[in-house]
Scaffold this active site. Sequence first.
Site, PDB file in Angstrom:
ATOM      1  N   LYS A 138       0.827  -1.215   0.000  1.00 12.10           N
ATOM      2  CA  LYS A 138       0.000   0.000   0.000  1.00 12.10           C
ATOM      3  C   LYS A 138       0.858   1.260   0.000  1.00 12.10           C
ATOM      4  CE  LYS A 138      -4.398  -1.942   1.086  1.00 12.10           C
ATOM      5  NZ  LYS A 138      -5.373  -2.372   2.067  1.00 12.10           N
ATOM      6  N   ARG A 175      -3.289 -10.259   4.426  1.00 13.84           N
ATOM      7  CA  ARG A 175      -3.729 -10.233   3.027  1.00 13.84           C
ATOM      8  C   ARG A 175      -2.596  -9.622   2.221  1.00 13.84           C
ATOM      9  NH1 ARG A 175      -5.995  -6.949  -0.645  1.00 13.84           N
ATOM     10  NH2 ARG A 175      -7.633  -7.793  -1.972  1.00 13.84           N
TER      11      ARG A 175
HETATM   12  N1  HH2 Z   1      -7.423  -4.008   0.650  1.00 12.84           N
HETATM   13  C1  HH2 Z   1      -7.786  -4.001  -0.651  1.00 12.84           C
HETATM   14  C2  HH2 Z   1      -8.852  -4.779  -1.096  1.00 12.84           C
HETATM   15  N2  HH2 Z   1      -9.540  -5.572  -0.252  1.00 12.84           N
HETATM   16  N3  HH2 Z   1      -9.860  -6.428   1.923  1.00 12.84           N
HETATM   17  C3  HH2 Z   1      -9.524  -6.464   3.224  1.00 12.84           C
HETATM   18  N4  HH2 Z   1     -10.196  -7.256   4.075  1.00 12.84           N
HETATM   19  N5  HH2 Z   1      -8.492  -5.691   3.713  1.00 12.84           N
HETATM   20  C4  HH2 Z   1      -7.768  -4.860   2.917  1.00 12.84           C
HETATM   21  O1  HH2 Z   1      -6.861  -4.177   3.423  1.00 12.84           O
HETATM   22  C5  HH2 Z   1      -8.104  -4.810   1.521  1.00 12.84           C
HETATM   23  C6  HH2 Z   1      -9.181  -5.621   1.056  1.00 12.84           C
HETATM   24  C7  HH2 Z   1      -7.031  -3.138  -1.613  1.00 12.84           C
HETATM   25  O2  HH2 Z   1      -5.953  -3.820  -2.142  1.00 12.84           O
HETATM   26  P1  HH2 Z   1      -5.932  -4.595  -3.541  1.00 12.84           P
HETATM   27  O3  HH2 Z   1      -6.957  -5.669  -3.597  1.00 12.84           O
HETATM   28  O4  HH2 Z   1      -4.549  -5.060  -3.788  1.00 12.84           O
HETATM   29  O5  HH2 Z   1      -6.250  -3.474  -4.609  1.00 12.84           O
HETATM   30  P2  HH2 Z   1      -7.606  -3.048  -5.320  1.00 12.84           P
HETATM   31  O6  HH2 Z   1      -8.633  -2.716  -4.310  1.00 12.84           O
HETATM   32  O7  HH2 Z   1      -7.150  -1.846  -6.127  1.00 12.84           O
HETATM   33  O8  HH2 Z   1      -8.050  -4.192  -6.180  1.00 12.84           O
END
Ligand code: HH2
Length: 271
Positions: A215, A251
Amino acid sequence: MVALEQRFPRPSVMGVVNVTPDSFSDGGVNLDPRAAVASARRMLAEGAAIIDVGGESTRPGSASVTADEELRRVVPVLEELEALPVSIDTSKAEVAARALELGAELVNDVTALRGDPALAGVVAEAGAYLCLMHLRGEPRTMQDDPRYDDVVAEVALFLEERLAFAVGQGIPEEAICLDPGIGFGKTVEHNFELLRRLGELTALGRPIMVGISRKSSLGKIMGDRDAKTGSTAASVGAAVLAYERGASIFRVHDVREHVEALTAARAVVAP
Ligand code: HH2
């Protein structure tokens, strides 16, 4: 149902597979279902306990997608992974229901059951695990000057209230984990304060999931004010200290590095 803390002992790693064109760190990489399935299998071989499959980006500024588009992205991947441990990253009841039919065991809802009134019933009915995450505002605007009097107290109060709501909807408490939502309506300082004072969240009595992997806060503390992502090494460093402060599920995008670091951390903390 086995309690979530038995199914995912501390520390457990959740590998992220975003089947999206626009996710902040792996956007586009896994848009092809074959690539997504290969990533998921590799992450499981590297020691992930579960793979979080998502068809909608929630990065700051992202636009939402329809249920049909989300299904079009994730269903081919879920079909291939049917016998493997999978979580579905969605806020939509329709997407969750289809994923659970295809063998997903956990619903990861970044809106903590505030996005779709039908989602709680779908989770309860299926006897699935659930992650409730804190998010202030909505992805499109959440990073516009977020302010809290006491971010940790406010996140704790929110998670406690959403946990009570979920239980009231028929989802057993033992099926639920909580997540402070790193980067979701928070400044860099808010994010690190949440990790520093994680004990105030573990005090709620449910396992804590942490998603800080790659992040932008991690890039920003390296001196790049406009960073959009953080490095793997920075992600691992933060994860290890979150583990020491009581986090259970991590995660992450870089599974091997986190599994190795957390295995070493566990050997130090809980031999
Ligand atoms: N962060 C993201 C998405 N889903 N779910 C949980 N429970 N906790 C988190 O911190 C979290 C999440 C954002 O990260 P990412 O999936 O890599 O990116 P994007 O939302 O752009 O797909």
